[in-house]
Design a protein around this motif. Structure first.
Motif, mmCIF file in Angstrom:
data_model
loop_
_atom_site.group_PDB
_atom_site.id
_atom_site.type_symbol
_atom_site.label_atom_id
_atom_site.label_comp_id
_atom_site.label_asym_id
_atom_site.label_seq_id
_atom_site.Cartn_x
_atom_site.Cartn_y
_atom_site.Cartn_z
ATOM 1 N N GLY A 141 62.013 48.199 47.622
ATOM 2 C CA GLY A 141 62.686 49.382 47.095
ATOM 3 C C GLY A 141 61.771 50.589 47.033
ATOM 4 O O GLY A 141 62.232 51.713 46.867
ATOM 5 N N GLY A 142 60.459 50.351 47.146
ATOM 6 C CA GLY A 142 59.502 51.450 47.213
ATOM 7 C C GLY A 142 59.352 52.282 45.955
ATOM 8 O O GLY A 142 58.908 53.422 46.031
ATOM 9 N N ALA A 183 53.247 49.324 41.130
ATOM 10 C CA ALA A 183 54.464 48.848 41.789
ATOM 11 C C ALA A 183 55.529 48.494 40.762
ATOM 12 O O ALA A 183 55.254 47.796 39.790
ATOM 13 C CB ALA A 183 54.142 47.630 42.637
ATOM 14 N N ARG A 184 56.731 49.004 40.969
ATOM 15 C CA ARG A 184 57.855 48.619 40.113
ATOM 16 C C ARG A 184 58.514 47.420 40.792
ATOM 17 O O ARG A 184 59.399 47.561 41.635
ATOM 18 C CB ARG A 184 58.853 49.755 39.949
ATOM 19 N N SER A 185 58.045 46.252 40.416
ATOM 20 C CA SER A 185 58.512 45.031 41.054
ATOM 21 C C SER A 185 59.944 44.718 40.646
ATOM 22 O O SER A 185 60.336 44.904 39.502
ATOM 23 C CB SER A 185 57.595 43.861 40.671
ATOM 24 N N ARG A 186 60.684 44.242 41.598
ATOM 25 C CA ARG A 186 62.076 43.853 41.413
ATOM 26 C C ARG A 186 62.186 42.337 41.553
ATOM 27 O O ARG A 186 61.213 41.652 41.861
ATOM 28 C CB ARG A 186 62.968 44.523 42.474
#
Length: 65
Positions: free
Chosen positions: A16-17, A35-38
């Protein structure tokens, strides 16, 4: 500075970047981006860990260290 995910021996941008700002509380400035990890990032990391576990767990303690 971008703090990326480390999955399966490689640094990876988040799916998702998207990035989160890591604010330095002493200055109020952005110190880095994290990083916004999903869920997809977590799933990739879990899959890599499960695949590595048999070989890793069979190693002697000194090798794992």
């Amino acid at each position: 500075l971008h703090i990326r995910n480390y999955i399966n021996g490689h640094y990876a941008d988040p799916v998702g970047g998207e990035w989160l700002e890591n604010i330095d509380p002493s200055t109020g400035e952005v110190a880095s981006l994290v990083a916004r990890s999903r869920q997809a990032d977590v799933d990739r990391a879990v899959e890599a860990a499960r695949a590595a576990f048999p070989q890793w767990s069979a190693m002697k303690t000194a090798q794992r260290s």
